[in-house]
Design a protein around this motif. Structure first.
Motif, short mmCIF file in Angstrom:
data_model
loop_
_atom_site.label_atom_id
_atom_site.label_comp_id
_atom_site.label_asym_id
_atom_site.label_seq_id
_atom_site.Cartn_x
_atom_site.Cartn_y
_atom_site.Cartn_z
N SER A 44 -49.45 -58.40 60.29
CA SER A 44 -48.00 -58.24 60.25
C SER A 44 -47.55 -57.82 58.85
CB SER A 44 -47.32 -59.54 60.66
OG SER A 44 -45.92 -59.42 60.63
N ASN A 45 -48.11 -58.47 57.83
CA ASN A 45 -47.77 -58.11 56.44
C ASN A 45 -48.25 -56.71 56.09
OD1 ASN A 45 -46.56 -60.61 55.89
ND2 ASN A 45 -48.50 -61.55 55.33
N VAL A 117 -44.17 -56.10 63.05
CA VAL A 117 -44.18 -55.94 61.60
C VAL A 117 -43.38 -57.06 60.96
CG1 VAL A 117 -42.15 -54.44 61.68
CG2 VAL A 117 -43.68 -54.32 59.72
N ALA A 118 -43.83 -57.52 59.79
CA ALA A 118 -43.06 -58.52 59.05
C ALA A 118 -41.70 -57.93 58.68
CB ALA A 118 -43.81 -58.93 57.78
N PRO A 119 -40.61 -58.67 58.89
CA PRO A 119 -39.28 -58.14 58.55
C PRO A 119 -39.19 -57.76 57.07
CG PRO A 119 -39.11 -60.18 59.81
CD PRO A 119 -40.55 -60.04 59.41
N ARG A 120 -38.36 -56.79 56.78
CA ARG A 120 -38.19 -56.37 55.39
C ARG A 120 -37.77 -57.57 54.53
NH1 ARG A 120 -37.97 -51.29 53.93
NH2 ARG A 120 -36.50 -51.70 52.25
N GLN A 146 -46.92 -59.79 47.82
CA GLN A 146 -45.79 -60.66 48.17
C GLN A 146 -44.52 -60.15 47.51
OE1 GLN A 146 -46.18 -64.95 48.09
NE2 GLN A 146 -48.42 -64.80 48.14
N ASP A 147 -44.64 -59.81 46.21
CA ASP A 147 -43.47 -59.31 45.48
C ASP A 147 -42.98 -57.99 46.06
OD1 ASP A 147 -43.49 -61.49 43.83
OD2 ASP A 147 -44.55 -60.50 42.19
N GLU A 148 -43.93 -57.14 46.46
CA GLU A 148 -43.55 -55.84 47.02
C GLU A 148 -42.73 -56.01 48.29
OE1 GLU A 148 -45.62 -51.75 48.77
OE2 GLU A 148 -46.82 -53.17 47.61
N ILE A 149 -43.15 -56.98 49.13
CA ILE A 149 -42.39 -57.21 50.37
C ILE A 149 -41.04 -57.84 50.06
CG2 ILE A 149 -42.34 -58.51 52.52
CD1 ILE A 149 -45.35 -58.17 52.72
#
Length: 552
Positions: A44-45, A117-120, A146-149
């Motif tokens: 998902s990530n 997909v992981a939500p924005r 993590q920071d990018e997401i």
């Protein structure tokens, strides 16, 4: 998808083979659910980071020979679909498979798990850990990813912005205490209450996704901020307004902390007891005009989805027989009707940072179940379904009824406890003189639920050609699942444990006689699963011979 479409999809995925967003497994019936959860989080990530809208985990394909070999993973459909509940119970934010497809391939059964997909702005964790993929292998989701997401929405998500001049002193102590308690209850199977209560404040706020590295966000001020600290959000009004209209007129504004003040707004609503008289029954049924859970669900949804950049307040208007909830910003993902059945999961959020914080505090879920819960709640109280007004392009209005529109509709719900939600929705349209599809008209006519000629239908005044006696009404009336769950918990508390047969013996004669024996046993199984997933009970026996006990 139909079987032909699934076969084409499988061939395409095998041809492209494994990647960060596609994984093949042969997988037997006992494939570890924890591994599935890790793959779910990782893929998902990775789908988020690659700008895709889904990922695939596929059982029944040998990942060395690339041949379909078949899988016997959870061949019973209800067991297969229960995988969704297991995933939702341990993901943060709570999310699950978009679909689980089964392909009857010539070489064997193939199961295709469609991973959303992981939500924005919201990486997905499994049991508190964030996973990623390095090629075809599982790995931890690094801080850079993590920071990018999380930074995907920092520029456009108003609620994620850090308020530079705000500090911990701007937070309301009572609201923070309630937030800790809500978080501790949600994660009672992971942390003890004492542990959560003893975390440093900055640690708790970061773990609850309310602050960013100890810095106060707009979400923190909305949910936990002192009323006198709302100036930090100026010129955006952080305000809820209750307005009473009718023979008497009144209003009151409520500032943050919304975690506490939504309940205070609810307490302003005049919530008397109403009496409904079932057909041929002398004893009336008493129900509250409004259900607190439904009102707060609607109000919390307004807070989560409000477009705060439009500089407007959230308004709850109380009329004689209904409540109208208004928030700024059009419906963000799909339409209200998409969520009524409880099957659609939103992929995007207007305020993802605020939505995640509210989910951590048990104010909302992030699975799109809120609208479904409101409709089911109204049906259980024999009241009309909510109405949505989307005529204004940048606003949403929802009406919740606190009275009966057509007594025949309410009596039908009281006497026929086996109506499906789509039938109830259709009957609601009949009482409101709204059009129905031809297939639904035929279905309602066949079941004796409506009378009259098109378009002048009305809800049938009789049920199955006969009126119900008081005894029939009591036998067919359904109790809430919480009632049956409490009976199980009380039994286990007294006797220490129970087999499935003992639980069946406890509940079968207490369930509505409107249900068949098979429906009764399925309902008992669902209640047991709900208690297990909620961490209330566990199986101390085997799958074939379960022994249910309370968790200590």
């Amino acid at each position: 998808m139909d079987q032909a479409a699934l076969a084409r999809l499988l061939n395409e995925l095998i041809a492209a083979w494994e990647s960060e967003v596609v994984e093949f497994k042969q997988a037997g019936d006992d494939y570890d659910s924890d591994k599935i959860g890790r793959y779910f989080s990782a893929m998902s990530n990775e789908a988020n980071l690659r700008g895709l809208d889904r990922a695939w985990l596929i059982f029944g394909v040998n990942n060395k020979t690339r041949n379909v070999v078949g899988s016997n993973y959870r061949e019973a459909p209800e067991r297969l679909q229960s995988t969704k509940q297991q995933i939702a119970a341990s993901t943060e934010p709570s999310i699950t498979f978009r679909n689980i497809h089964t392909l009857n391939h010539s070489q064997g059964r193939v199961v295709l798990f469609e991973i959303p997909v992981a939500p924005r702005g919201m990486p997905i964790a499994w049991k508190g850990h964030y996973y990623a993929r390095a090629g075809e292998s599982l790995s931890s989701l690094g801080l850079d990813k993590q920071d990018e997401i999380r930074q995907q929405t920092l520029l456009q998500d108003w609620t994620a912005q850090v308020v530079q001049k705000a500090s911990l002193s701007d937070l309301d102590e009572a609201a923070v205490a309630k937030a800790r308690d809500s978080y501790a209850r949600k994660y009672a199977n992971r942390f003890s209450i004492d542990e959560v209560m003893n975390w440093p404040l900055t640690t708790f706020l970061d773990r609850a996704r309310i602050t960013q590295s100890g810095e106060i966000t707009r979400s923190a001020l909305l949910l936990l901020g002192k009323a006198e600290s709302a100036w930090h959000l100026s010129p955006h009004p952080a305000q809820l307004t209750w307005s009473l209209e009718g023979a008497e007129r009144a209003y009151e504004h409520f500032a943050p902390p919304f975690l506490i003040n939504t309940t205070k707004l609810y307490q302003r609503i005049r919530n008397i007891q109403l009496r409904l008289l079932p057909q041929d029954v002398l004893l009336p049924i008493e129900v509250a005009k409004y259900d607190q859970k439904i009102v707060l669900e609607a109000l919390h949804n307004c807070i989560a989805h409000q477009d705060y950049t439009r500089n407007a307040r959230i308004i709850v208007t109380e009329k004689l027989d209904r409540l109208i909830f208004e928030n700024e910003g059009g419906f963000f993902e799909g339409a209200p009707g998409d969520y009524i059945e409880g099957n659609k999961i939103p992929r995007r959020y207007r305020n993802p940072f605020l939505a995640q914080a509210m989910a951590e505090l048990n104010m909302i879920d992030t699975m799109g179940y809120g609208i479904h819960a409101i409709h089911v709640g109204q049906a259980r109280r024999y009241f009309p379904m909510p109405d949505y007004d989307l005529n204004e392009p940048h606003a949403v209005k929802m009406t919740i009824y606190g009275s009966v529109v057509d007594p025949a509709y309410s009596r039908m719900l009281i006497q026929k406890t086996d109506l499906s939600l789509d039938e109830i929705l259709a009957l609601d349209r009949v009482q409101k003189r709204l059009p129905l599809s031809d297939p639904m008209i035929k279905r309602l006519r066949r079941n004796g639920l409506i009378e009259g000629r098109k378009p002048n239908f009305h809800v049938s005044a009789s049920v199955a050609g006969a009126t119900a006696s008081k005894a029939d009404y009591i036998r067919t009336r359904a109790q809430d699942d919480d009632y049956y769950a409490k009976l199980i918990v009380d039994y286990l508390s007294k006797f220490g444990g129970a087999s499935r047969k003992e639980i069946d013996d406890l509940l079968l004669d207490k369930l509505s006689s409107a249900l068949s024996q098979v429906q009764k046993k399925n309902k008992i199984g669902n209640i047991i699963s709900k208690l297990r997933i909620g961490g209330v009970i566990h199986n101390a026996g085997s799958r074939a011979a379960p022994e249910w006990r309370l968790r200590k």
